[in-house]
Design an enzyme around this catalytic site. Sequence first.
Site, PDB file in Angstrom:
ATOM      1  N   ASP A   2       0.704  -1.513   0.000  1.00 12.92           N
ATOM      2  CA  ASP A   2       0.136   0.172   0.304  1.00 12.92           C
ATOM      3  C   ASP A   2       1.328   1.093  -0.191  1.00 12.92           C
ATOM      4  OD1 ASP A   2      -2.759  -0.920   0.109  1.00 12.92           O
ATOM      5  OD2 ASP A   2      -2.330  -2.096   2.177  1.00 12.92           O
ATOM      6  N   GLY A   3       0.346   2.294  -0.688  1.00 10.99           N
ATOM      7  CA  GLY A   3       0.690   3.557  -0.490  1.00 10.99           C
ATOM      8  C   GLY A   3       1.501   4.482  -1.557  1.00 10.99           C
ATOM      9  N   GLY A   5      -0.160   5.613  -4.298  1.00 10.80           N
ATOM     10  CA  GLY A   5      -0.989   6.088  -4.975  1.00 10.80           C
ATOM     11  C   GLY A   5      -0.535   7.999  -3.416  1.00 10.80           C
ATOM     12  N   HIS A  19       2.695   4.018  -8.486  1.00 10.41           N
ATOM     13  CA  HIS A  19       2.537   2.178  -9.113  1.00 10.41           C
ATOM     14  C   HIS A  19       4.353   1.796 -10.121  1.00 10.41           C
ATOM     15  CE1 HIS A  19      -1.532   2.127  -7.951  1.00 10.41           C
ATOM     16  NE2 HIS A  19      -1.807   2.768  -8.958  1.00 10.41           N
ATOM     17  N   GLU A  49     -11.489  -5.537  -4.756  1.00  7.04           N
ATOM     18  CA  GLU A  49     -11.958  -4.305  -5.284  1.00  7.04           C
ATOM     19  C   GLU A  49     -10.815  -3.167  -5.402  1.00  7.04           C
ATOM     20  OE1 GLU A  49     -12.957  -7.333  -2.149  1.00  7.04           O
ATOM     21  OE2 GLU A  49     -10.846  -5.379  -1.886  1.00  7.04           O
ATOM     22  N   LEU A 113      12.807 -19.999  -5.549  1.00 10.24           N
ATOM     23  CA  LEU A 113      12.116 -19.009  -4.953  1.00 10.24           C
ATOM     24  C   LEU A 113      10.652 -19.024  -5.697  1.00 10.24           C
ATOM     25  CD1 LEU A 113      11.029 -16.470  -2.869  1.00 10.24           C
ATOM     26  CD2 LEU A 113      11.238 -15.125  -4.866  1.00 10.24           C
ATOM     27  N   GLU A 189       2.103 -14.448  11.739  1.00  5.19           N
ATOM     28  CA  GLU A 189       2.780 -13.247  12.625  1.00  5.19           C
ATOM     29  C   GLU A 189       2.252 -12.318  11.471  1.00  5.19           C
ATOM     30  OE1 GLU A 189       3.866 -13.125  15.765  1.00  5.19           O
ATOM     31  OE2 GLU A 189       3.298 -15.443  15.571  1.00  5.19           O
TER      32      GLU A 189
END
Length: 229
Positions: A2-3, A5, A19, A49, A113, A189
């Site tokens: 997040d973050g 924008g 982005h 969403e 990975l 966690e």
Amino acid sequence: MDGNGRWARARGKPVMAGHRAGAEAVKRCVKAAILSGVRYLTLYAFSSENWQRTTEEVSDLTSLLRFYLRHKVAELHEQNVRLEFIGDLSRFDAGLRAEIDRARNLTARNGRLTLILALSYGARHDMLAAAQRLALASVRGEIDPASLTEQDFRDHLQTSSFPDPDLIVRTSGERRLSNFLLWESAYAELSFLDVMWPDFDETHFAALLTDFAGRERRFGRRLQPDPAL
């Protein structure tokens, strides 16, 4: 992650610049995971969403995803990274779905990975779909509802072939799961960072692992004292 924008607006830049910077943070995160010996890394890249965002932003996000799938997957392949996807991929156009299939097939045998991208993903939708499949199997007489176990339910989730997460990290100061891996995170966690995702780097990754290593995980059990102490 997040973050993006908010990171862009704080710098007077368009959201798309955030982005793009976030995509660079993904590269740093993957590199840190490889160097740290992490075997599974799931990135919540596009939620179910997120389709409610403006048409322009959705188009920008999918175009960025298309670019990285088309031009950057070869780098992941060279690093022995296997690329997997969860989410309702049917909502993307045929061209993007083809890029997803190509990336998955190219990297299928890699083992250093496993990088799982959650695209058009929502945990509630995945759990509902699992319940529907189990209900249909019951109607057909293939299973006995009274004998269902948690493992039976888990086997019908999109994440059934991956281990449950040990650690879930959310950036930008948000402190909620927001419909991400709700079933799978029962004993994960949690870490919440005030760092905007575009600023996330190897130092943050290392600090998270150090913090995680110091936690006592009981999984609901009472730990017994070590008789040797």
